[in-house]
Design a protein around this motif. Sequence first.
Motif, short mmCIF file in Angstrom:
data_model
loop_
_atom_site.label_atom_id
_atom_site.label_comp_id
_atom_site.label_asym_id
_atom_site.label_seq_id
_atom_site.Cartn_x
_atom_site.Cartn_y
_atom_site.Cartn_z
N THR A 77 0.83 -1.20 0.00
CA THR A 77 0.00 0.00 0.00
C THR A 77 0.86 1.25 0.00
OG1 THR A 77 -1.74 -1.18 1.22
CG2 THR A 77 -1.85 1.22 1.21
N ARG A 78 1.93 1.24 0.78
CA ARG A 78 2.80 2.40 0.81
C ARG A 78 3.51 2.59 -0.53
NH1 ARG A 78 6.79 2.67 3.63
NH2 ARG A 78 7.22 0.49 4.17
N CYS A 79 3.93 1.49 -1.17
CA CYS A 79 4.57 1.59 -2.48
C CYS A 79 3.60 2.15 -3.52
CB CYS A 79 5.07 0.21 -2.92
SG CYS A 79 6.53 -0.38 -2.04
N VAL A 80 2.40 1.60 -3.57
CA VAL A 80 1.41 2.06 -4.54
C VAL A 80 1.02 3.51 -4.26
CG1 VAL A 80 -0.98 1.74 -5.30
CG2 VAL A 80 0.55 -0.22 -5.08
N ALA A 81 0.88 3.87 -3.00
CA ALA A 81 0.57 5.26 -2.66
C ALA A 81 1.64 6.20 -3.16
CB ALA A 81 0.38 5.41 -1.15
N SER A 82 2.91 5.80 -3.05
CA SER A 82 4.00 6.66 -3.52
C SER A 82 3.91 6.85 -5.03
CB SER A 82 5.36 6.09 -3.12
OG SER A 82 5.69 4.94 -3.87
N LEU A 83 3.54 5.80 -5.77
CA LEU A 83 3.35 5.92 -7.22
C LEU A 83 2.23 6.90 -7.55
CD1 LEU A 83 3.57 2.23 -8.51
CD2 LEU A 83 5.32 4.01 -8.65
N LEU A 84 1.10 6.76 -6.84
CA LEU A 84 -0.04 7.63 -7.10
C LEU A 84 0.25 9.08 -6.74
CD1 LEU A 84 -2.93 6.86 -8.14
CD2 LEU A 84 -1.45 4.94 -7.54
N MET A 85 1.01 9.30 -5.66
CA MET A 85 1.35 10.66 -5.27
C MET A 85 2.29 11.29 -6.30
SD MET A 85 1.47 10.62 -1.08
CE MET A 85 2.31 9.06 -0.85
N ALA A 86 3.22 10.51 -6.84
CA ALA A 86 4.08 11.02 -7.90
C ALA A 86 3.27 11.30 -9.17
CB ALA A 86 5.20 10.02 -8.19
N GLU A 87 2.31 10.45 -9.46
CA GLU A 87 1.49 10.59 -10.66
C GLU A 87 0.56 11.79 -10.59
OE1 GLU A 87 -2.12 7.86 -11.85
OE2 GLU A 87 -0.26 6.86 -12.44
N GLN A 92 -1.48 13.30 -0.61
CA GLN A 92 -2.37 12.35 0.04
C GLN A 92 -3.18 11.63 -1.03
OE1 GLN A 92 -4.64 14.90 2.71
NE2 GLN A 92 -3.24 14.45 4.40
N VAL A 93 -3.35 10.32 -0.87
CA VAL A 93 -4.15 9.51 -1.79
C VAL A 93 -4.90 8.46 -0.99
CG1 VAL A 93 -2.62 9.87 -3.77
CG2 VAL A 93 -2.24 7.91 -2.25
N VAL A 94 -5.87 7.81 -1.65
CA VAL A 94 -6.62 6.71 -1.04
C VAL A 94 -6.46 5.49 -1.92
CG1 VAL A 94 -8.88 5.85 -0.33
CG2 VAL A 94 -8.28 8.26 0.06
N VAL A 95 -5.97 4.40 -1.33
CA VAL A 95 -5.79 3.13 -2.02
C VAL A 95 -6.91 2.19 -1.59
CG1 VAL A 95 -4.26 1.16 -2.40
CG2 VAL A 95 -3.29 3.47 -2.12
N GLY A 100 -10.98 -2.78 2.16
CA GLY A 100 -11.38 -1.42 2.51
C GLY A 100 -10.46 -0.38 1.91
N ASP A 101 -10.79 0.89 2.18
CA ASP A 101 -10.02 2.02 1.68
C ASP A 101 -8.94 2.42 2.68
OD1 ASP A 101 -11.71 1.99 -0.44
OD2 ASP A 101 -12.69 3.90 -0.03
N LEU A 102 -7.72 2.65 2.17
CA LEU A 102 -6.57 2.95 3.01
C LEU A 102 -6.00 4.32 2.62
CD1 LEU A 102 -4.83 -0.55 2.89
CD2 LEU A 102 -6.52 0.28 4.55
N PRO A 103 -6.23 5.36 3.43
CA PRO A 103 -5.64 6.67 3.14
C PRO A 103 -4.13 6.65 3.42
CG PRO A 103 -7.54 6.85 4.63
CD PRO A 103 -7.16 5.41 4.57
N ALA A 104 -3.38 7.33 2.58
CA ALA A 104 -1.93 7.40 2.74
C ALA A 104 -1.46 8.82 2.51
CB ALA A 104 -1.24 6.45 1.77
N GLU A 105 -0.32 9.17 3.12
CA GLU A 105 0.24 10.50 2.92
C GLU A 105 1.75 10.44 2.91
OE1 GLU A 105 -0.01 13.36 6.19
OE2 GLU A 105 -0.90 11.78 7.42
N ILE A 111 9.42 9.20 3.54
CA ILE A 111 8.59 8.28 4.33
C ILE A 111 7.14 8.37 3.84
CG2 ILE A 111 7.77 7.68 6.63
CD1 ILE A 111 10.74 7.13 6.15
N VAL A 112 6.50 7.23 3.71
CA VAL A 112 5.08 7.16 3.37
C VAL A 112 4.34 6.51 4.53
CG1 VAL A 112 3.36 6.24 1.78
CG2 VAL A 112 5.56 7.04 0.90
#
Length: 275
Positions: A77-87, A92-95, A100-105, A111-112
């Motif tokens: 989840t942290r890896c995918v969140a980092s991709l989405l934040m770069a994209e 902040q994104v929601v995976v 369920g839904d996992l918010p990440a920042e 650090i993610v």
Amino acid sequence: MIPFRKMHGLGNDFVVVDARAAALPLPPARIAAIADRHRGVGCDQFITLERPGAGADVFMRIHNPDGSEAGACGNATRCVASLLMAETGRGQVVVRTVSGDLPAERLPDGIVQVDMGHPRLGWREVPLAEAMDTAHLPVALGPVRDAAACSMGNPHATFFVEDLDALPWLELGPQLERHPLFPDRANIGFAQVLAPDHIRLAIWERGAGPTLACGSGACATLVNAHRRGLTGRRARIDLPGGTLELEWRPEGAVLMAGPVATAFLGSLDPEAYPA
């Protein structure tokens, strides 16, 4: 050819493919072949990005290296969140996952942090084969006994031990994963509490075996340690691949923070792997 990205969080590694534009020819048997470390690309989990629907930025589908589907993976989840934040250019994104839904920042210094949601503590939620107190399971094998269990989107059982270095956990893990008490099998954690805010942890992952790190396993370990009165609600958890910072907030959410990295980019021919 299918482009992929090899990523890891503390050595917990993933093959990540993007199926948001169209479905990919990747049935479970083919995923297992790709995940093989000798004849394929090799990974702890195979991650497919899919369209999420409203309310999230991506749907993350998780497969174990044996081809079975998993409900949660904190480091992925942290890896995918980092991709989405770069994209997206957002911090902040929601995976979305099947659990369920996992918010990440994004935090400073690469650090993610991901909100892994609330642990599920009921025996049916883990799940276990019969009703019992999930803080004390009557499971024993060799030198370990009296596990605590919870679900972080997937089932976890934690054994607290005096000396992790002296424990033959690589022998114990595969037997405990398939204990009759765990109808869906379980991720098995072996935890040595060093201080009220410091834990050493080794994980035998369901369907994957020993891994350098397991984010959901670290979350479950903090939850189970606090339930046992062994730690507070915040702890540093040292895994073979590095350190995660965990907090179980009083309102129930478990936060997990740590670094992520891309190892390399590549492409694979799905027809080269048996389906």
